[in-house]
Write a protein that holds these residues in place. Structure first.
Motif, PDB file in Angstrom:
ATOM      1  N   ALA A 172     -35.398 -91.523 -61.487  1.00 49.39           N
ATOM      2  CA  ALA A 172     -35.593 -90.416 -60.552  1.00 49.39           C
ATOM      3  C   ALA A 172     -36.717 -90.741 -59.577  1.00 49.39           C
ATOM      4  O   ALA A 172     -36.614 -90.470 -58.369  1.00 49.39           O
ATOM      5  CB  ALA A 172     -35.897 -89.127 -61.325  1.00 49.39           C
ATOM      6  N   SER A 173     -37.768 -91.360 -60.080  1.00 47.10           N
ATOM      7  CA  SER A 173     -38.885 -91.762 -59.221  1.00 47.10           C
ATOM      8  C   SER A 173     -38.444 -92.824 -58.217  1.00 47.10           C
ATOM      9  O   SER A 173     -38.795 -92.764 -57.035  1.00 47.10           O
ATOM     10  CB  SER A 173     -40.026 -92.294 -60.097  1.00 47.10           C
ATOM     11  N   LEU A 174     -37.654 -93.788 -58.671  1.00 43.77           N
ATOM     12  CA  LEU A 174     -37.132 -94.833 -57.788  1.00 43.77           C
ATOM     13  C   LEU A 174     -36.306 -94.217 -56.659  1.00 43.77           C
ATOM     14  O   LEU A 174     -36.445 -94.587 -55.491  1.00 43.77           O
ATOM     15  CB  LEU A 174     -36.294 -95.830 -58.583  1.00 43.77           C
ATOM     16  N   LEU A 175     -35.446 -93.257 -56.989  1.00 42.83           N
ATOM     17  CA  LEU A 175     -34.603 -92.615 -55.982  1.00 42.83           C
ATOM     18  C   LEU A 175     -35.435 -91.838 -54.968  1.00 42.83           C
ATOM     19  O   LEU A 175     -35.145 -91.850 -53.768  1.00 42.83           O
ATOM     20  CB  LEU A 175     -33.575 -91.711 -56.652  1.00 42.83           C
ATOM     21  N   ALA A 176     -36.477 -91.163 -55.446  1.00 44.50           N
ATOM     22  CA  ALA A 176     -37.348 -90.411 -54.528  1.00 44.50           C
ATOM     23  C   ALA A 176     -38.048 -91.358 -53.563  1.00 44.50           C
ATOM     24  O   ALA A 176     -38.114 -91.100 -52.353  1.00 44.50           O
ATOM     25  CB  ALA A 176     -38.364 -89.596 -55.331  1.00 44.50           C
ATOM     26  N   LEU A 177     -38.555 -92.475 -54.091  1.00 46.62           N
ATOM     27  CA  LEU A 177     -39.220 -93.460 -53.230  1.00 46.62           C
ATOM     28  C   LEU A 177     -38.236 -94.091 -52.243  1.00 46.62           C
ATOM     29  O   LEU A 177     -38.577 -94.321 -51.079  1.00 46.62           O
ATOM     30  CB  LEU A 177     -39.863 -94.561 -54.094  1.00 46.62           C
ATOM     31  N   ALA A 178     -37.018 -94.351 -52.707  1.00 46.09           N
ATOM     32  CA  ALA A 178     -35.992 -94.945 -51.830  1.00 46.09           C
ATOM     33  C   ALA A 178     -35.613 -93.982 -50.711  1.00 46.09           C
ATOM     34  O   ALA A 178     -35.386 -94.406 -49.569  1.00 46.09           O
ATOM     35  CB  ALA A 178     -34.771 -95.331 -52.649  1.00 46.09           C
ATOM     36  N   ARG A 179     -35.565 -92.695 -51.019  1.00 46.22           N
ATOM     37  CA  ARG A 179     -35.278 -91.697 -49.965  1.00 46.22           C
ATOM     38  C   ARG A 179     -36.405 -91.664 -48.939  1.00 46.22           C
ATOM     39  O   ARG A 179     -36.159 -91.592 -47.738  1.00 46.22           O
ATOM     40  CB  ARG A 179     -35.095 -90.302 -50.580  1.00 46.22           C
ATOM     41  N   GLU A 180     -37.650 -91.717 -49.408  1.00 47.79           N
ATOM     42  CA  GLU A 180     -38.802 -91.719 -48.504  1.00 47.79           C
ATOM     43  C   GLU A 180     -38.745 -92.891 -47.523  1.00 47.79           C
ATOM     44  O   GLU A 180     -39.123 -92.767 -46.366  1.00 47.79           O
ATOM     45  CB  GLU A 180     -40.110 -91.790 -49.299  1.00 47.79           C
ATOM     46  N   ARG A 181     -38.269 -94.043 -48.019  1.00 48.21           N
ATOM     47  CA  ARG A 181     -38.178 -95.232 -47.171  1.00 48.21           C
ATOM     48  C   ARG A 181     -36.899 -95.277 -46.356  1.00 48.21           C
ATOM     49  O   ARG A 181     -36.685 -96.206 -45.593  1.00 48.21           O
ATOM     50  CB  ARG A 181     -38.249 -96.495 -48.038  1.00 48.21           C
ATOM     51  N   GLY A 182     -36.019 -94.301 -46.534  1.00 50.95           N
ATOM     52  CA  GLY A 182     -34.777 -94.265 -45.781  1.00 50.95           C
ATOM     53  C   GLY A 182     -33.701 -95.200 -46.292  1.00 50.95           C
ATOM     54  O   GLY A 182     -32.737 -95.497 -45.597  1.00 50.95           O
ATOM     55  N   LEU A 183     -33.847 -95.657 -47.549  1.00 50.84           N
ATOM     56  CA  LEU A 183     -32.855 -96.567 -48.133  1.00 50.84           C
ATOM     57  C   LEU A 183     -31.620 -95.820 -48.631  1.00 50.84           C
ATOM     58  O   LEU A 183     -30.562 -96.419 -48.780  1.00 50.84           O
ATOM     59  CB  LEU A 183     -33.469 -97.361 -49.294  1.00 50.84           C
ATOM     60  N   CYS A 184     -31.787 -94.552 -48.936  1.00 47.52           N
ATOM     61  CA  CYS A 184     -30.644 -93.782 -49.431  1.00 47.52           C
ATOM     62  C   CYS A 184     -30.805 -92.322 -49.043  1.00 47.52           C
ATOM     63  O   CYS A 184     -31.859 -91.908 -48.555  1.00 47.52           O
ATOM     64  CB  CYS A 184     -30.493 -93.937 -50.940  1.00 47.52           C
ATOM     65  N   GLU A 185     -29.768 -91.552 -49.276  1.00 50.32           N
ATOM     66  CA  GLU A 185     -29.779 -90.131 -48.949  1.00 50.32           C
ATOM     67  C   GLU A 185     -30.004 -89.315 -50.222  1.00 50.32           C
ATOM     68  O   GLU A 185     -29.947 -89.842 -51.324  1.00 50.32           O
ATOM     69  CB  GLU A 185     -28.445 -89.743 -48.300  1.00 50.32           C
ATOM     70  N   GLY A 186     -30.232 -88.051 -50.054  1.00 54.26           N
ATOM     71  CA  GLY A 186     -30.439 -87.176 -51.204  1.00 54.26           C
ATOM     72  C   GLY A 186     -29.127 -86.629 -51.718  1.00 54.26           C
ATOM     73  O   GLY A 186     -28.928 -85.423 -51.737  1.00 54.26           O
ATOM     74  N   GLY A 187     -28.229 -87.504 -52.129  1.00 57.61           N
ATOM     75  CA  GLY A 187     -26.910 -87.084 -52.589  1.00 57.61           C
ATOM     76  C   GLY A 187     -26.884 -86.722 -54.056  1.00 57.61           C
ATOM     77  O   GLY A 187     -27.890 -86.350 -54.660  1.00 57.61           O
ATOM     78  N   VAL A 188     -25.701 -86.861 -54.639  1.00 53.74           N
ATOM     79  CA  VAL A 188     -25.491 -86.446 -56.032  1.00 53.74           C
ATOM     80  C   VAL A 188     -26.367 -87.244 -56.999  1.00 53.74           C
ATOM     81  O   VAL A 188     -26.835 -86.709 -58.002  1.00 53.74           O
ATOM     82  CB  VAL A 188     -23.988 -86.551 -56.403  1.00 53.74           C
ATOM     83  N   ALA A 189     -26.621 -88.524 -56.703  1.00 56.52           N
ATOM     84  CA  ALA A 189     -27.451 -89.337 -57.600  1.00 56.52           C
ATOM     85  C   ALA A 189     -28.886 -88.832 -57.638  1.00 56.52           C
ATOM     86  O   ALA A 189     -29.545 -88.914 -58.677  1.00 56.52           O
ATOM     87  CB  ALA A 189     -27.415 -90.803 -57.172  1.00 56.52           C
TER      88      ALA A 189
END
Length: 200
Positions: free
Chosen positions: A139-156
């Motif tokens: 969950a922390s990895l996904l939050a950081l990836a969203r901050e950097r614009g690597l992914c969106e805030g989707g279902v994952a």
């Protein structure tokens, strides 16, 4: 003339004991395994075994820690080293699959699942200290990836456990497979990476 037992460093001896314990628990189950039988498999006296572990439960807990406690995920390092979703997925999958190639991990997980009703406190402790912590890391990895614009805030992002589901499936299938059945870990890994890219 009686041969004297060789004195080994504690870490080596503990490893031998846990190897023997995994065999004994697998053969006899938690209830059926006896400390003297673990000692015998490890080439120790019962007293020698008790010098390292005070109880069967302590041996079982050490087995879980040895084979079912992967290294924590360094979310920040993975995100900072990734320039794309694919690179992020590759690094995450590399981390998740690092321990799957170890047959002892599969055997220990089979043992935990089979014996969780007999030692629920150990199963609960493993879940809280290992499985839940791993999920929090993702969950922390996904939050950081969203901050950097690597992914969106989707279902994952809402359900990070979805990124672990293929690993859980791979473990279950490995547990159910017979020794002579092929288990194509590389193909599963590639499919998992594609799934993560799709979810992110």
């Amino acid at each position: 003339m009686r041969t004297q037992r060789q004195r080994l460093p504690p870490t080596v001896r503990t490893g031998q004991i846990l190897d023997a314990a995994l065999q004994e628990f697998s053969a006899a189950g938690y209830e059926g395994a006896r400390m003297e039988d673990i000692a015998l498999r490890a080439g120790l006296s019962k007293g020698g075994l008790y010098a390292h572990f005070s109880s069967k439960e302590q041996v079982f807990r050490a087995l879980l820690e040895r084979h079912l406690t992967p290294a924590r995920l360094d979310a920040r390092a993975i995100v900072e080293a990734s320039a794309s979703v694919r690179q992020l997925a590759e690094r995450l999958v590399d981390h998740l699959y690092a321990s799957l190639a170890n047959p002892a991990m599969i055997v220990t997980m089979r043992l935990l699942l089979a014996e969780s009703a007999r030692v629920p406190h150990l199963a609960r402790r493993w879940r809280q200290e290992t499985a839940d912590a791993h999920l929090a890391d993702i969950a922390s990895l996904l939050a950081l990836a969203r901050e950097r614009g690597l992914c969106e805030g989707g279902v994952a992002a809402r359900h990070p456990e979805l990124l672990l589901s293929p690993v859980v499936h791979a473990i279950v299938m490995a547990i159910l497979a017979s020794a002579d059945e092929p288990f194509d870990l590389a193909a599963r890994r590639d499919a998992h990476m594609a799934l993560i890219c799709g979810l992110l």
